[in-house]
Design a protein around this motif. Structure first.
Motif, mmCIF file in Angstrom:
data_model
loop_
_atom_site.group_PDB
_atom_site.id
_atom_site.type_symbol
_atom_site.label_atom_id
_atom_site.label_comp_id
_atom_site.label_asym_id
_atom_site.label_seq_id
_atom_site.Cartn_x
_atom_site.Cartn_y
_atom_site.Cartn_z
ATOM 1 N N ARG A 39 0.859 -1.187 0.000
ATOM 2 C CA ARG A 39 0.000 0.000 0.000
ATOM 3 C C ARG A 39 0.891 1.231 0.000
ATOM 4 O O ARG A 39 1.691 1.425 0.930
ATOM 5 C CB ARG A 39 -0.923 0.025 1.206
ATOM 6 N N LYS A 43 -3.093 5.362 -1.967
ATOM 7 C CA LYS A 43 -3.536 4.312 -2.873
ATOM 8 C C LYS A 43 -4.108 3.136 -2.099
ATOM 9 O O LYS A 43 -3.847 2.974 -0.910
ATOM 10 C CB LYS A 43 -2.371 3.830 -3.749
ATOM 11 N N GLN A 44 -4.870 2.315 -2.811
ATOM 12 C CA GLN A 44 -5.392 1.103 -2.194
ATOM 13 C C GLN A 44 -4.318 0.030 -2.156
ATOM 14 O O GLN A 44 -3.360 0.053 -2.927
ATOM 15 C CB GLN A 44 -6.605 0.605 -2.990
ATOM 16 N N ARG A 45 -4.512 -0.922 -1.258
ATOM 17 C CA ARG A 45 -3.588 -2.054 -1.194
ATOM 18 C C ARG A 45 -3.685 -2.838 -2.492
ATOM 19 O O ARG A 45 -4.773 -3.088 -3.003
ATOM 20 C CB ARG A 45 -3.931 -2.934 -0.002
ATOM 21 N N GLU A 46 -2.526 -3.252 -3.015
ATOM 22 C CA GLU A 46 -2.504 -3.980 -4.270
ATOM 23 C C GLU A 46 -1.669 -5.248 -4.142
ATOM 24 O O GLU A 46 -0.722 -5.316 -3.349
ATOM 25 C CB GLU A 46 -1.920 -3.111 -5.398
#
Length: 120
Positions: A39, A43-46
């Protein structure tokens, strides 16, 4: 009780390398998939990469050719070798493990996260 603990983060210059480790411990019957997520600020966790119990791996397009995921089933440990690091790889990296406990209950476990900073 099961614990998942990451290690190996830090500060590295662009183009450098780091190796992350994640060890699962406790009352474990077996471990299925293990993986790494990250993360970045805002931003979102990817997903970064995952690996099955028999070694099949999947990578995010952004890290293909630079990162390598591996695991040692005897040690209940997964690794992420990160080469050719870029500033955009800066993030908190989280380990994930799909674990069947000694009570035969299947759960997803997350580590506490380890910071990776790529900067000159």
């Amino acid at each position: 009780q099961v614990q998942v603990v990451e290690s190996g983060g830090g500060l590295v210059q662009p183009g450098g390398s780091l190796r992350l480790s994640c060890a699962a411990s406790g009352s474990i019957f077996s471990i299925n998939d293990m993986g790494w997520y990250r993360r970045s600020p805002g931003k979102q966790r990817e997903l970064v990469a995952t690996i099955s119990s028999v070694g099949s791996s999947i990578y995010a397009d952004s890290v293909k050719g630079r990162f390598t995921i591996s695991r040692d089933n005897a040690k209940n440990t997964v690794y992420l070798q990160m080469n050719s690091l870029k500033p955009e790889d800066t993030a908190v990296y989280y380990c994930n493990a799909h674990i069947i406990g000694s009570d035969y209950i299947y759960e997803f476990y997350w580590g506490q996260g380890t910071q990776v900073t790529v900067s000159s």
